[in-house]
Write an enzyme that holds these catalytic residues in place. Sequence first.
Site, PDB file in Angstrom:
ATOM      1  N   ARG A 240      22.810  18.763  42.613  1.00 44.03           N
ATOM      2  CA  ARG A 240      24.248  18.855  42.805  1.00 44.03           C
ATOM      3  C   ARG A 240      24.621  18.178  44.122  1.00 44.03           C
ATOM      4  NH1 ARG A 240      24.252  19.646  38.273  1.00 44.03           N
ATOM      5  NH2 ARG A 240      25.008  21.402  37.042  1.00 44.03           N
ATOM      6  N   GLU A 269      33.011  14.117  41.506  1.00 43.23           N
ATOM      7  CA  GLU A 269      32.642  13.181  40.444  1.00 43.23           C
ATOM      8  C   GLU A 269      33.734  13.150  39.374  1.00 43.23           C
ATOM      9  OE1 GLU A 269      27.799  13.811  40.874  1.00 43.23           O
ATOM     10  OE2 GLU A 269      28.896  14.765  39.237  1.00 43.23           O
ATOM     11  N   HIS A 290      25.151   9.938  38.244  1.00 40.17           N
ATOM     12  CA  HIS A 290      24.919  11.212  37.558  1.00 40.17           C
ATOM     13  C   HIS A 290      24.370  10.957  36.148  1.00 40.17           C
ATOM     14  CE1 HIS A 290      26.169  15.689  37.669  1.00 40.17           C
ATOM     15  NE2 HIS A 290      25.127  15.524  36.860  1.00 40.17           N
TER      16      HIS A 290
END
Length: 323
Positions: A240, A269, A290
Amino acid sequence: MTEAHRIVFLDRDSLIANVRKPSFAHEWTDYPATRAADTVQRLRDARATIAISNKVALSADHMAQLPDLKMIAMAATGTNMIDVAAAVQRGIVVSNIRNYAVHTLPEHTFALILALRRQLVAYRADIEAGLWEKSQNFCLFGHPVTDLAGSRLGLYGYGALGQATARIARAFGMEVIVHTRSPLPDAAADGVREASFDEVLETSDVISLHLPLNDKTRNMISAKELIRMKRTALLINTARGGLVDETALADALRAGVIGGAGFDVLTREPPPEDNVLLKLRLPNFLLTPHSAWASTQAMQTLADQLIDNIEAWAAGTPRNVVS
């Protein structure tokens, strides 16, 4: 006759997989993505009893406006976008996805580690600049390459993903030490040694984060931690973004405080254009969007487990419940 459940998938385009429909009677609506301002309206208009969300937030205020909502099915492991306490208080079951990325994420972790330790970005830049053909030798030097064998990997977190990462590290001949709040009675059998937070921080050649984001872990790596790491150490984060102070990391990389970093996650994000790591252009920093979780196989496993969770809840035997 039991009334059909009404299911709304708020961000269907976040999952590239075949999502089978539940076996029980239901009405299904999905949206490619959902803005925060539209969340309540879309669920309320459908009188949704089940909301599916990957990254769409559901707050206590949202839930207060959704009297029909009975289940939140996360299409992800992390639940920091959901006010779980408010859901529990209202009798709304929250289920998440577990252990679906045990191959893809550790493989991505080591892709970052290997690219940094083997100086792939720096050497590619040299080749693009025409330095190889000008070399006096058959090869190019200039960027130190170091083996993984014999080096130390420090892990923060030792769940399924941390354990899978440790197994790959051991196959490379690395020593693995772990700091986690949970006891590890079988650590010796895994070839892993428990260590304090400080020992992992100060003695590891590579540090990899495998923790959830919460009030205790937010900014767990900041300027004061970075300065204590080995100057040659790598920091890897496929967990994270909020675990690391991004400004402090950028400053540390520019100043040579640590050897490098590989990140797959950012605090926000998608990131704003002024994110300090998004703009960082250094050969010892790698940023991926990601995507560590998103192998074809992992996404299909996630999709199958998502519907398994929904069907189990509808059958009165909820699974993967977050509380």
